[in-house]
Scaffold this motif. Sequence first.
Motif, PDB file in Angstrom:
ATOM      1  N   VAL A  99      36.827  87.042   3.623  1.00 57.33           N
ATOM      2  CA  VAL A  99      35.621  87.723   4.111  1.00 57.33           C
ATOM      3  C   VAL A  99      35.651  89.194   3.725  1.00 57.33           C
ATOM      4  O   VAL A  99      34.661  89.735   3.214  1.00 57.33           O
ATOM      5  CB  VAL A  99      35.479  87.558   5.649  1.00 57.33           C
ATOM      6  CG1 VAL A  99      34.397  88.478   6.192  1.00 57.33           C
ATOM      7  CG2 VAL A  99      35.173  86.117   6.008  1.00 57.33           C
ATOM      8  N   VAL A 100      36.780  89.855   3.950  1.00 57.42           N
ATOM      9  CA  VAL A 100      36.878  91.278   3.605  1.00 57.42           C
ATOM     10  C   VAL A 100      36.712  91.475   2.103  1.00 57.42           C
ATOM     11  O   VAL A 100      36.020  92.394   1.653  1.00 57.42           O
ATOM     12  CB  VAL A 100      38.216  91.872   4.103  1.00 57.42           C
ATOM     13  CG1 VAL A 100      38.418  93.287   3.589  1.00 57.42           C
ATOM     14  CG2 VAL A 100      38.261  91.853   5.621  1.00 57.42           C
ATOM     15  N   ARG A 101      37.329  90.603   1.309  1.00 60.96           N
ATOM     16  CA  ARG A 101      37.172  90.686  -0.142  1.00 60.96           C
ATOM     17  C   ARG A 101      35.706  90.527  -0.542  1.00 60.96           C
ATOM     18  O   ARG A 101      35.204  91.257  -1.400  1.00 60.96           O
ATOM     19  CB  ARG A 101      38.031  89.593  -0.795  1.00 60.96           C
ATOM     20  CG  ARG A 101      38.698  90.022  -2.052  1.00 60.96           C
ATOM     21  CD  ARG A 101      39.670  89.027  -2.672  1.00 60.96           C
ATOM     22  NE  ARG A 101      39.874  87.737  -2.049  1.00 60.96           N
ATOM     23  CZ  ARG A 101      40.836  87.458  -1.174  1.00 60.96           C
ATOM     24  NH1 ARG A 101      41.688  88.380  -0.815  1.00 60.96           N
ATOM     25  NH2 ARG A 101      40.969  86.259  -0.665  1.00 60.96           N
ATOM     26  N   MET A 102      35.004  89.593   0.095  1.00 60.28           N
ATOM     27  CA  MET A 102      33.595  89.380  -0.222  1.00 60.28           C
ATOM     28  C   MET A 102      32.755  90.611   0.150  1.00 60.28           C
ATOM     29  O   MET A 102      31.841  90.986  -0.597  1.00 60.28           O
ATOM     30  CB  MET A 102      33.055  88.149   0.494  1.00 60.28           C
ATOM     31  CG  MET A 102      31.606  87.885   0.221  1.00 60.28           C
ATOM     32  SD  MET A 102      31.041  86.449   1.137  1.00 60.28           S
ATOM     33  CE  MET A 102      30.097  85.648  -0.121  1.00 60.28           C
ATOM     34  N   VAL A 103      33.061  91.233   1.276  1.00 61.19           N
ATOM     35  CA  VAL A 103      32.326  92.424   1.687  1.00 61.19           C
ATOM     36  C   VAL A 103      32.528  93.540   0.661  1.00 61.19           C
ATOM     37  O   VAL A 103      31.565  94.191   0.229  1.00 61.19           O
ATOM     38  CB  VAL A 103      32.760  92.892   3.097  1.00 61.19           C
ATOM     39  CG1 VAL A 103      32.245  94.290   3.398  1.00 61.19           C
ATOM     40  CG2 VAL A 103      32.268  91.908   4.150  1.00 61.19           C
TER      41      VAL A 103
END
Length: 145
Positions: A99-103
């Motif tokens: 999720v953090v990578r996608m953000v």
Amino acid sequence: MDSAYLPALAALAGSATGGLTSLASAWLTLRRQGRATRLSRDRARRQKLYRLFIDEASKLYADALVHDAAEVSALVGAYAISRMRVLSSPAVVKKAEAVVRMVVETYFSPNKTFPEVRKLMDSRAVDPLRAFSEECRAGLQASSK
């Protein structure tokens, strides 16, 4: 041995056995209650951590859709992943990192207009937290068994 002592010894042995059984039963009950309380407290702690992460990641993802640059201080809240490493399963941590990578990747992509965001919502491509929340639910359900 005098036969008069036999009933007294039998009564004494029965009383001792009954007392030890009561003691063991009370000890096992308290131990089980303590374990249930500890599991409940751990589950509540993880639920709070997951809720905070989801709130922060949702805000950041919405911001990333319409902005090119993020303040690094804003991303710090999403790095509650370190706390998850202590409390959660490796699968939950892996989904949170995704999720953090996608953000972060979304910040580097072109800004979206509101019609584009609406189209993303209709295609359900705008739900980066789905896999994370499903993994959290599975972990919480597994811990309650």
